[in-house]
Scaffold this active site. Structure first.
Site, mmCIF file in Angstrom:
data_model
loop_
_atom_site.group_PDB
_atom_site.id
_atom_site.type_symbol
_atom_site.label_atom_id
_atom_site.label_comp_id
_atom_site.label_asym_id
_atom_site.label_seq_id
_atom_site.Cartn_x
_atom_site.Cartn_y
_atom_site.Cartn_z
ATOM 1 N N GLU A 54 0.820 5.486 1.367
ATOM 2 C CA GLU A 54 0.100 6.359 2.282
ATOM 3 C C GLU A 54 -0.252 7.735 1.750
ATOM 4 O O GLU A 54 -0.420 8.679 2.527
ATOM 5 C CB GLU A 54 0.937 6.544 3.560
ATOM 6 N N HIS B 225 -1.479 0.607 9.336
ATOM 7 C CA HIS B 225 -0.145 1.110 8.995
ATOM 8 C C HIS B 225 -0.247 2.394 8.171
ATOM 9 O O HIS B 225 0.386 3.404 8.484
ATOM 10 C CB HIS B 225 0.611 0.039 8.209
ATOM 11 N N GLU B 226 -1.051 2.351 7.118
ATOM 12 C CA GLU B 226 -1.135 3.509 6.233
ATOM 13 C C GLU B 226 -1.811 4.700 6.905
ATOM 14 O O GLU B 226 -1.450 5.855 6.662
ATOM 15 C CB GLU B 226 -1.873 3.130 4.942
ATOM 16 N N ALA C 164 0.858 -1.179 0.000
ATOM 17 C CA ALA C 164 0.000 0.000 0.000
ATOM 18 C C ALA C 164 0.892 1.226 0.000
ATOM 19 O O ALA C 164 2.104 1.134 0.212
ATOM 20 C CB ALA C 164 -0.931 -0.001 1.212
#
Length: 906
Positions: A371, A404-405, A369
């Site tokens: 961010e 996390h992102e 991914a």
């Protein structure tokens, strides 16, 4: 961003290889193990690929382009071919005046107004950007970034007077992707200028920059989209810019799109109106101006997706976008995102600063991914989840990547590292906070326990080599930046943040974090800025010089092993750098500023008081402490918060083993995992007898917890793969089956129990199948046959085990059925299981077929080629095939992945 691709190294139980197989290096190489043994050829393929790709990235920068001038009398600078002579030589053969990978600070961008018209059919886009910049010091030149862009018009105006400043010379230096413009007159501060640049580009064929992707809808029709991935240095491939993290600015976007599509940007849509280009009718979408941010966080997508929408408690709009036929799989990601965003508003002490947060599934994506502020892009498997088809591991993976992102929206986006030297600030912190965020999503996942095996232990493998690198590493070239997106920046970084939190306590740590974010929001910071904030916050507990402590962990590579020796009531703890291969002749690239000594917060408990955790500091030295006279053992690194290993004298190891056999529950699951991992790695390094390591595993006959079993199976796999072709393997296999048989019977094939019990069942059955446990293999094959007749007949959490049994112990019929399922399934996580299991066959013809398919994008997506090579290489019968395929197709692989790593973390 989510180590290397996060998804590739997450290794949720029963669904992939264990994480250590990717961080199991041998002396001569960084990052991956190059011992030619069964189950480790995967690493050979990946590390060689990454190593060669790193070298060839430089060459990939040199691509055709033009830079026309506004003055027709100016010398053309693009006629000459790119020189191969070392040095700063422009494309026309002249010396390039700016000899630095970093841009000058004579002008600073303030705002970008970007106009884009991508033609997804032809793959061509046209653009225009107006950049308002402030003059910081008198200058008659400017330098900016542009990559593979044909600049068709360029002008400079004084912002307030409107006076046009002519350009005298244009030069291009492709290695650094820089354009140099010499102006007719000197610009003086504190004036401002407007750069107006028109250009053309091509949607990239790689998975970086502004690129084209596609998917097939339920009718089999291919639908195309245009998307972006700019981290770390690819914004310059979509629009000319000052592409460095500390050159933050405000961005606005106008996007031309077809009427059947939508466009997305970091910020909400402001207006949409008809737009004519000749006789063709389009729509022009204009977006609100962004907050101040770095170029690598800019993102835009043109697609025909559907979305699901919700709002947080603070009224932030959250949307998840996916292909219309898959949008129902986005429900869990939306729920998780709203829940985590609400929590982070409080945790970070700063409300999420944008009015919306979009999450979007991208069919072809190099990372797990990315961010991008307000528009996070995800690989399909990291955001889509179908409870009827996907496993609990897939569900946790989605939650972890979302957490996390979203952590990056504060730590990375709101406050950004000044330069890539401090990448770990972004990635290490987000990799730590993802466990906090995903624990908010589901409390019974025991994320804190999983951290030890999934991040801390995995980072130690890479970091135990002479050719590791410090967590803070000086970056001098664009191609070096991709190299540090690794387990050191992510997992070691997360481990050090976790250790610091344990040193300071949660309240002080959070107070320091909030102070840091407040002091540097919408700006940039360095590692020392975080340490200073934490030091100030620590005054409430007597004060800790955080910088002095943590510099010993971030500015030198590796970590220590603390050895305990007991003499009566006195225990002496000594420290020494731990090396997995101490006799290696590899020449170290980095010199330690601390002579490989650390400030170590040494936590311990003793047999006489198993709950009373004490701490002594090892201030780059040894230390002694007293224990009760009847102490049988000391457990060092209690709680597994310290980033170091602990060794004991043989007598104490035997006492620990005796305690484990008598009552292992006096130690926490993470401490038991720590014992296991420490003793096996110490044995490999020659610091402990291998017999002690194997003796310790006998207690596993009574172990029912997933975390210690994962540590044990990961370490025993190393031995298994090295004995597999030797006569003694039959004895090892017998011992392994003795350890496993109780759990195989106890856990069975019924998918029930808590989260980690289901994980344990998956890894135990998988191991039993790999070892050829006949009863387990027969049951797996039986369930596989049942699945062939009714694909809804088996539990999602046991699919990988059943697929393995069917393919590995079956033939072409089973393989062909699996391939057909792979071609037709629409759930990304299921598609991944099927693909990786196809490489388990023992039929070399089928392995060759799979390898060939991996280069056909109508059969296997380009993002998954490396996964195919890896799983075939991990098959004992596929190692040579994978290596031969890799060599034969190197040119194709280099063209496809020249600008991106095979294994991005995020």
């Amino acid at each position: 961003m989510s180590d290397n691709e996060v998804e590739e190294v997450s290794f949720l139980p029963g669904e992939n290889l264990n994480r250590k197989s990717y961080y199991e290096p041998s002396p001569p190489q960084r990052c991956k193990q190059l011992v030619c043994s069964q189950g480790r050829a995967t690493a050979i393929i990946v590390i060689v690929g990454i190593f060669i790709l790193t070298i060839t990235i430089i060459a990939s920068f040199a691509r055709p382009g033009s830079f026309p001038c506004q003055d027709t009398n100016l010398e053309q600078t693009t006629a000459a071919p790119v020189t191969t002579t070392p040095g700063y030589i422009a494309t026309n053969g002249e010396v390039f005046p700016w000899k630095n990978v970093r841009l000058p600070r004579n002008i600073i961008p303030l705002t970008y107004d970007i106009f884009l018209h991508p033609n997804i059919t032809t793959g061509i886009f046209t653009g225009k950007v107006n950049i308002v910049a402030r003059i910081e010091s008198p200058t008659d030149f400017l330098v900016f970034h542009a990559k593979d862009l044909n600049i068709t018009d360029f002008s400079v105006h004084l912002r307030y007077s409107g006076h046009n400043i002519l350009a005298k010379k244009f030069l291009e230096y492709r290695r650094n992707m820089q354009r140099y413009v010499r102006l007719e007159r000197e610009l003086a501060d504190p004036d401002e200028i407007i750069l107006q640049i028109k250009y053309q580009g091509k949607l990239s064929d790689s998975l970086s920059g502004f690129y084209k992707s596609s998917y097939k809808n339920k009718h089999g029709i291919t639908r195309y989209l245009a998307t972006t991935h700019f981290q770390p240095t690819e914004a310059r491939a979509a629009f000319p810019c000052f592409d460095e993290p500390d050159l933050k600015a405000n961005f606005s976007l106008s996007m031309v799109r077809d009427k059947d599509y939508i466009s997305l940007f970091n910020m909400p849509l402001a207006s949409s109106e008809p737009y004519m280009v000749g006789a063709h009718s389009y729509y022009l979408d204009k977006f609100q101006s962004s907050v101040k941010m770095s170029t690598y966080l800019v993102a835009f997508v043109v697609c025909d997706y559907a979305n699901l929408t919700d709002k947080t408690e603070h009224n932030t709009t959250v949307r998840v976008f996916a292909p219309p036929d898959q949008i129902h799989q986005a429900k869990f990601a939306l729920k998780a995102a709203v829940k985590v965003l609400d929590y982070y508003d409080s945790f970070f002490g700063e409300k999420y600063p944008l009015p919306k947060q979009d999450l979007i599934a991208i069919p072809d994506f190099a990372a797990g991914a990315m961010e991008n502020w307000g528009l996070i892009t995800y690989r399909l498997t990291a955001i889509l989840y179908d409870e009827k088809v996907s496993s609990v591991g897939n569900k946790q993976w989605v939650a972890v990547v979302v957490a996390h992102e979203l952590a990056h929206q504060w730590f990375g986006n709101l406050v950004t590292m000044k330069w890539w030297d401090d990448l770990w600030l972004n990635e290490g912190f987000a990799s730590f906070v993802e466990y906090i965020g995903s624990d908010i999503v589901e409390k019974d996942w025991h994320m804190g326990e999983q951290f030890v095996i999934d991040d801390m232990i995995s980072a130690m493998y890479l970091d135990s080599l002479k050719n590791s690198h410090p967590i803070q590493i000086h970056v001098t070239r664009p191609d070096q930046i991709n190299e540090i997106f690794d387990s050191i920046s992510y997992s070691k970084g997360a481990s050090l943040v976790r250790m610091l939190q344990n040193i300071l306590g949660e309240e002080v740590f959070q107070a320091g974090l909030i102070d840091y974010l407040q002091a540097h929001k919408f700006s940039n910071a360095e590692t020392r800025d975080l340490w200073d904030a934490m030091t100030m916050a620590s005054h409430t507990i007597g004060g800790v010089n955080v910088s002095s402590v943590m510099d010993t962990w971030t500015q030198q590579m590796g970590f220590p092993v603390v050895t305990l020796r007991k003499n009566g009531q006195t225990v002496t703890a000594t420290q020494k750098r731990f090396l997995l291969y101490p006799q290696s002749s590899v020449e170290e690239e980095f010199v330690s500023p601390f002579n490989y000594k650390w400030y170590i917060p040494f936590n311990y408990v003793t047999s006489t008081n198993q709950k009373d955790v004490k701490r002594v500091w090892m201030n780059k030295s040894s230390v002694t402490f007293q224990v009760p006279a009847d102490t049988q053992w000391v457990k060092g690194n209690a709680g597994m918060y310290g980033y170091f290993r602990v060794n004991y004298e043989d007598e104490m190891w035997h006492a620990i083993i005796q305690q484990l056999n008598k009552n292992h529950t006096v130690f926490s699951p993470t401490d038991r995992a720590g014992f296991i991992d420490d003793v096996f790695q110490l044995a490999r390094a020659g610091l402990v007898q291998q017999k002690i390591a194997l003796d310790l595993t006998e207690y596993l006959l009574h172990e029912d917890n997933y975390v210690p079993w994962r540590a044990a199976l990961d370490n025993l796999a190393y031995i298994k793969f090295r004995l597999q072709n030797k006569p003694v393997y039959s004895k090892f296999k017998k011992y392994m089956l003795q350890l496993l048989s109780r759990l195989v019977t106890k856990l069975g094939w019924e998918d029930r129990g808590q989260h980690l019990e289901r994980y344990l069942r998956a890894v135990v059955l998988k191991e039993a199948i790999e070892l050829g446990h006949q009863e387990t293999v027969d049951k797996g094959k039986q369930l596989f046959r049942k699945w062939m007749n009714d694909t809804s007949s088996i539990s999602p959490n046991l699919k990988l085990c059943i697929y393995m049994a069917g393919v590995e112990y079956g033939g072409m019929e089973e393989w062909d059925f699996m391939w057909d399922q792979y071609q037709n399934v629409s759930v990304p996580s299921e598609k991944r299981k099927l693909l990786t299991t196809l490489g388990r066959t023992r039929d070399a013809r089928l392995l060759n077929r799979l390898l060939k398919y991996s280069l056909k994008e109508d059969k296997i997506r380009s993002q998954d080629t490396s996964s195919v090579i890896s799983v075939v290489a991990d098959n004992p019968g596929g190692q040579v095939l994978a290596w031969r395929f890799f060599k034969q197709n190197w040119k194709t692989l280099e063209q496809r992945y020249g600008d991106v790593s095979f294994t991005w973390l995020d």
